[in-house]
Write a protein that holds these residues in place. Structure first.
Motif, PDB file in Angstrom:
ATOM      1  N   GLN A   1       4.256   4.502   1.093  1.00  0.00           N
ATOM      2  CA  GLN A   1       3.046   3.695   1.303  1.00  0.00           C
ATOM      3  C   GLN A   1       2.030   3.833   0.185  1.00  0.00           C
ATOM      4  O   GLN A   1       1.075   3.068   0.122  1.00  0.00           O
ATOM      5  CB  GLN A   1       2.375   4.103   2.625  1.00  0.00           C
ATOM      6  CG  GLN A   1       3.147   3.671   3.856  1.00  0.00           C
ATOM      7  CD  GLN A   1       2.353   3.949   5.116  1.00  0.00           C
ATOM      8  OE1 GLN A   1       1.128   3.900   5.120  1.00  0.00           O
ATOM      9  NE2 GLN A   1       3.060   4.235   6.190  1.00  0.00           N
TER      10      GLN A   1
ATOM     11  N   GLY B   1      -3.336   8.101  -5.791  1.00  0.00           N
ATOM     12  CA  GLY B   1      -3.359   6.783  -5.181  1.00  0.00           C
ATOM     13  C   GLY B   1      -3.416   6.823  -3.669  1.00  0.00           C
ATOM     14  O   GLY B   1      -3.089   5.850  -3.004  1.00  0.00           O
TER      15      GLY B   1
ATOM     16  N   ASP C   1       0.786   4.241  -3.892  1.00  0.00           N
ATOM     17  CA  ASP C   1       1.141   3.699  -5.195  1.00  0.00           C
ATOM     18  C   ASP C   1       0.349   4.446  -6.263  1.00  0.00           C
ATOM     19  O   ASP C   1      -0.876   4.464  -6.233  1.00  0.00           O
ATOM     20  CB  ASP C   1       0.791   2.210  -5.220  1.00  0.00           C
ATOM     21  CG  ASP C   1       1.418   1.532  -6.428  1.00  0.00           C
ATOM     22  OD1 ASP C   1       1.716   2.235  -7.409  1.00  0.00           O
ATOM     23  OD2 ASP C   1       1.592   0.305  -6.348  1.00  0.00           O
TER      24      ASP C   1
ATOM     25  N   ASN D   1      -1.639  -4.343  -4.305  1.00  0.00           N
ATOM     26  CA  ASN D   1      -1.081  -5.154  -3.224  1.00  0.00           C
ATOM     27  C   ASN D   1      -2.147  -5.627  -2.244  1.00  0.00           C
ATOM     28  O   ASN D   1      -1.854  -5.973  -1.117  1.00  0.00           O
ATOM     29  CB  ASN D   1       0.008  -4.373  -2.481  1.00  0.00           C
ATOM     30  CG  ASN D   1      -0.505  -3.015  -2.033  1.00  0.00           C
ATOM     31  OD1 ASN D   1      -1.691  -2.714  -2.214  1.00  0.00           O
ATOM     32  ND2 ASN D   1       0.369  -2.219  -1.449  1.00  0.00           N
TER      33      ASN D   1
ATOM     34  N   ASP E   1      -2.537   2.928  -8.026  1.00  0.00           N
ATOM     35  CA  ASP E   1      -3.828   2.768  -7.360  1.00  0.00           C
ATOM     36  C   ASP E   1      -4.664   4.048  -7.443  1.00  0.00           C
ATOM     37  O   ASP E   1      -5.631   4.221  -6.716  1.00  0.00           O
ATOM     38  CB  ASP E   1      -3.624   2.424  -5.873  1.00  0.00           C
ATOM     39  CG  ASP E   1      -3.202   0.978  -5.688  1.00  0.00           C
ATOM     40  OD1 ASP E   1      -3.367   0.211  -6.642  1.00  0.00           O
ATOM     41  OD2 ASP E   1      -2.700   0.646  -4.595  1.00  0.00           O
TER      42      ASP E   1
END
Lengths: 333, 294
Positions: free
Chosen positions: B52, B80, B54, B68, B57
């Motif tokens: 879940q 992230g 990233d 996303n 991020d």
């Protein structure tokens, strides 16, 4: 017939030994000693079935300690206590259990004597269920019946103690004692914390219950009027010792021990209004350091040199009355 | 209200609801507890599920959107992870650790305290000297030493917290029980030859509970902060199960480079939790203090 309860030279001595810190201080030269208080000192008397014995004395004379030993909350340090002829040492577990259940207690302070977090039903009904006198399912009915006996309604069963007055609480305390079907009830100043109007009611309740169930009472009090009213026999205590014992009529009409005389002379009575009170001289001596000889001699108006010598025993004097006074024993020079 | 319904619990509730501050703090505490319990449902992201998160991020500012379209309300850390989600999960660890530790400490302290008050003599001396020794060391120091010996892990932190806290309860229970045991209702229970265990747990215990409850609430706050300190110092919970304290420690390195949110928001959450608990505890203490009672 053997007496229900018989006490022989029953004593309770409290010993306070120096703790670790004090013992260490002693090594450094401090003088902490072992302290001994003879709260109850060789007390002997019997209570027969159905008999009311009044136990009278000043605060701190050991009468409450005596009561606590009789109900088994404290273990005596000396002497013997026998229930139905069996002493504590020789009791079988069955006899011991019988003694524990057959002697119950009613307390002075109706506010401290009920568990504030229990409902009336549980306060009264817990012990009989635990001891298997009744089944858990019979508890409500049993408690309702007991409440009826002490003059309360069954509808109060689910209330908490704080919702009652002093007199009502005392009745709940009495119902709790009745729940174990006792033979002897120790009333430790059971009416002295109540309002005077309530005192009479509770005293009458004691008499009614006695008439119905044939209890013996050990009625501990400093209220001479109440004792005279209810007691068959009266025992007077001073500084841990019994100084006089006799039937209520004898003791109240014709007291023999100087302490009893002084005590009775000072009791306020309605038929002697306006009397002058002459308090007994001095304070009750410290039980840590009792005076030699007769413990009452420093305050006694009739004390002689001989009174400082030996501790007088409780025994029959000139006309069969049992006192602990050498003047009554007829041994004065 | 019928008289029969006037139970101690009910009176307590009425008194508690009378103070707006306490009610607000209580509600806050309830919300925090619910968030912690239902972390899996409430948190926007499971920050420990690698599928879940990233890495691109990482270190986003509060309020920014990820690739996303995921909104990072409180920003993300350098891996992230969504800070809000990490905090909710961290809260869960913090509360769980402190709650388990304090309830175990209450149980142990209570039994030992009752035993000391009931038996007296040597038993009492041994228990109470152990309490004295325990309380003469700072809690954090004892916990640090224990964890150095035991190693890392959530269970180890709980053990350390129990060992640090049982003494408070033992001391409180003994003091309160000594007072209760002298009261006539206990004498009456003894005269009725009830078994000692029944007298202690059925009669004495319910009456010593008020002070214990107060201390327990305060100690939950204490446990959370000790756990946070331990985790911050790196001997607490493992990195795979970060509590609020560990989150603060993780973000600490980035504070000076301007990415304040990684440490700041977990710190705020810790603060709010502690304040809520303490306000509630204060109020409970006031209600249960017989001297302040009407």
């Amino acid at each position: 017939m053997t007496a229900l309860l018989s006490l022989r030279a029953l004593s309770q001595t409290y010993v306070s030994t120096p703790d670790l810190a004090e013992r260490m201080a002693n090594l450094a030269g401090a003088k902490y000693r072992e302290l001994r208080v003879r709260a109850v000192n060789e007390v002997s008397f019997d209570v027969a079935e159905g008999e009311v014995v009044g136990l009278v004395g000043e605060s701190g004379c050991g009468k409450s300690t005596l009561g606590r030993m009789v109900v088994g909350v404290e273990t005596p340090s000396g002497g013997t206590l026998a229930w139905r002829g069996a002493t504590l040492e020789e009791m079988t577990p069955e006899q011991r259990r019988q003694w524990e259940l057959e002697v119950q207690m009613i307390f002075q302070d109706p506010f401290a004597s009920l568990n504030p977090r229990m409902r009336v039903e549980q306060i009264i009904g817990e012990a009989p269920v635990v001891h298997g006198l009744i089944k858990r399912t019979e508890r409500r009915d049993y408690v309702a019946e007991l409440l009826g006996k002490v003059g309360l309604g069954a509808d109060i069963m689910s209330r908490y103690p704080h919702q009652f007055s002093g007199g009502q609480r005392q009745r709940i305390g009495i119902a709790r004692a009745l729940a174990l079907r006792p033979k002897l009830i120790v009333c430790d100043e059971a009416i002295s914390a109540l309002d005077v109007s309530i005192q009479a009611q509770v005293l009458n309740l004691f008499e009614d219950l006695r008439a119905e169930f044939g209890f013996a009472y050990l009625f501990i009090s400093h209220d001479l009027g109440a004792v005279e009213h209810i007691a068959d026999r009266v025992a007077i205590m001073y500084l841990g010792r019994l100084v006089e014992i006799g039937t209520a009529d004898e003791v109240f009409e014709n007291p023999r021990h100087p302490y009893t005389r002084a005590l009775l002379a000072e009791a306020p009575r309605i038929d002697r209004r306006g009397q002058d009170f002459t308090p007994i001289e001095g304070e009750i001596p410290s039980p840590l350091d009792p005076p030699p000889g007769c413990a009452f001699h420093p305050r006694c108006a009739r004390a002689t040199q001989a009174c400082k010598g030996a501790m007088p025993e409780l025994r029959a004097g000139r006309d069969g009355r049992r006192t602990a006074c050498i003047l009554e024993h007829g041994e004065q020079p | 209200m019928s008289i029969a319904a006037d139970t101690p619990l009910r009176r307590f509730a009425v008194d508690f609801l009378r103070s707006p501050t306490a009610v607000i703090a209580g509600l806050g505490l309830l919300a925090i507890a619910l968030a912690a319990i239902f972390a899996g449902v409430i948190a926007p992201q499971n920050p420990y599920d690698l599928a879940q998160i990233d890495i691109f991020d990482g270190s986003l500012e509060p309020g920014s959107e990820g690739f996303n379209g995921f909104k990072y309300w409180l920003g993300s850390d350098e891996q992230g992870r969504d800070m809000l989600s990490a905090m909710i999960y961290g809260l869960r660890i913090s509360l769980m650790v402190s709650f388990i530790a304090v309830s175990s400490a209450v149980a142990i302290g209570m039994v030992l305290g009752l035993l000391a008050a009931w038996r007296g003599g040597t038993v009492e001396s041994i228990i109470m000297r152990a309490v004295d020794i325990q309380l003469s060391f700072p809690a954090l120091l004892v916990a640090l030493l224990l964890l150095a010996a035991l190693g890392k892990g959530v269970d180890k932190v709980i053990i350390a917290l129990i060992l640090v806290q049982w003494a408070y309860f033992a001391r409180t229970v003994r003091a309160a029980a000594l007072v209760e045991i002298r009261k006539d209702y206990v004498t009456a229970a003894r005269a009725a030859a009830l078994p000692p265990s029944r007298i202690l747990f059925g009669h004495v215990l319910p009456n010593v509970m008020p002070p214990v409850l107060v201390i327990a609430t305060v100690q939950v706050a204490n446990a959370i902060s000790i756990e946070a300190s331990l985790s911050f110092l790196g001997v607490g919970v493992p990195i795979t199960q970060p509590s609020l304290g560990l989150l603060i420690a993780n973000g600490f390195d980035y504070l000076l480079s301007g990415r304040y949110w990684i440490s700041f928001y977990p710190g705020v959450a810790l603060l709010v939790t502690l304040v809520c608990i303490n306000v509630v505890a204060d109020h409970v203490r006031d209600i249960l203090n017989p001297r302040l009672q009407r």
